[in-house]
Design an enzyme around this catalytic site. Structure first.
Site, mmCIF file in Angstrom:
data_model
loop_
_atom_site.group_PDB
_atom_site.id
_atom_site.type_symbol
_atom_site.label_atom_id
_atom_site.label_comp_id
_atom_site.label_asym_id
_atom_site.label_seq_id
_atom_site.Cartn_x
_atom_site.Cartn_y
_atom_site.Cartn_z
ATOM 1 N N SER A 188 -1.586 4.684 4.393
ATOM 2 C CA SER A 188 -1.631 3.469 3.580
ATOM 3 C C SER A 188 -1.957 2.263 4.467
ATOM 4 O O SER A 188 -2.987 2.254 5.136
ATOM 5 C CB SER A 188 -0.299 3.312 2.828
ATOM 6 O OG SER A 188 -0.328 2.257 1.910
ATOM 7 N N ASP A 196 -4.429 8.865 -6.522
ATOM 8 C CA ASP A 196 -3.837 7.773 -5.739
ATOM 9 C C ASP A 196 -4.773 6.565 -5.789
ATOM 10 O O ASP A 196 -5.932 6.656 -5.373
ATOM 11 C CB ASP A 196 -3.641 8.236 -4.295
ATOM 12 C CG ASP A 196 -3.063 7.172 -3.381
ATOM 13 O OD1 ASP A 196 -2.728 6.076 -3.865
ATOM 14 O OD2 ASP A 196 -2.954 7.439 -2.167
#
Length: 287
Positions: free
Chosen positions: A187, A244
């Site tokens: 991330s 995602d």
């Protein structure tokens, strides 16, 4: 497609957004820009084991408290990668996400790993949402042309640890005589890691291999940045997981672009850890 077996806990931490709906983040509706339509190809079990698993384990460990990481005593995540010696670690889970630099004698590698966004810390979240495009820092990225534009929050966050990453990697290579560096993260940590990888590749001797395998990478810069990453680190890997939404922000509408090297997880068995992965050729593959 190839079925592979990976530790369930690795996916639980790194791919927490596996079942998130692709709804707009930060109030931004997604758009599209340059895309590839090349057909994805299955990823073999051997490639998963040799390329993706170990970086995933290091990325997971970056979420552990720094005081435990510094002595490599964080329980399961550290036990899964024995013999590692931490050279430096830090972070405040806010403006400076947790990170560590370590020597991995089993793979003869100096490893740099960065933590992702802490959803409970507003300063950590702010690193993500400051997404205006700015010029590349030519001190850190001397080979970046004037056309290269970067996400301001990601570049600022990477810059806060750039000096210690650079100096520790250089001293680690010198003391171990290793010729390989791995940079990883998840991330926000993936964004920082990709910038670190470019910085290190520009600075280190050509006989040192710089590899970067990251997970859930948001878009870090514009088309010129994506092209630069492709040229600097042609074996760059960024793993995306099902729906995602993080790799789809900031959107193409704001002139952000992903580099090549996507490996996409199409399915994960939550019980067994079995996953199906495909390699997606080109930048922004949409097939």
């Amino acid at each position: 497609m190839t079925r592979i077996l990976l530790p369930v806990s690795v996916f639980a931490v790194l791919l927490a957004c596996a079942h998130a709906a692709p709804t707009p983040l930060f109030g931004i509706h997604l758009d599209s820009g340059n895309e590839s339509s090349a057909t994805p190809t299955p990823v073999s079990q051997d490639e998963i084991a040799s390329t993706i698993l170990r970086p995933a384990l290091f990325s997971r460990t970056a979420y552990c408290p720094s005081q435990n990481v510094s002595t490599w005593s964080c329980g399961g995540p550290c036990d899964a990668i024995p013999n590692v010696k931490v050279l430096a670690s830090g972070g405040d889970e806010g403006e400076i996400p947790r990170f560590f630099i370590a020597s991995d004698p089993d793979s003869q590698t100096i490893v740099v790993a960065h933590q992702g966004t802490d959803p409970h810390n507003i300063l950590s979240i702010a690193n993500d949402v400051e997404f205006a495009q700015v010029d590349a820092n030519t001190t850190l990225f001397p080979k970046a042309s004037g056309d290269v534009k970067l996400h301001s929050g990601f570049q600022d966050t990477q810059g806060r640890t750039a000096d210690i990453v650079m100096s520790t990697v250089q001293s680690g290579l010198s003391s171990t005589n290793f010729k390989r560096v791995l940079v990883t993260g998840h991330s926000l940590g993936a964004a920082i890691a990709s910038l670190d990888a470019a910085m290190l590749r520009m600075a280190l001797p050509d006989d040192v291999q710089v590899q970067s395998v990251v997970f859930g990478l948001p878009r870090v810069g514009n088309q010129a940045w994506a092209d630069l990453m492709d040229s600097l680190i042609p074996d760059f890997v960024h793993v995306t997981n099902q729906k995602d939404p993080v790799p789809t922000v900031p959107p193409h509408a704001l002139s952000f672009e992903q580099p090549q090297g996507e490996i996409h997880i199409t399915a994960v068995d939550d019980t067994t850890g079995n996953a199906t992965m495909v390699a997606c050729p080109g930048q922004e593959n949409q097939v």
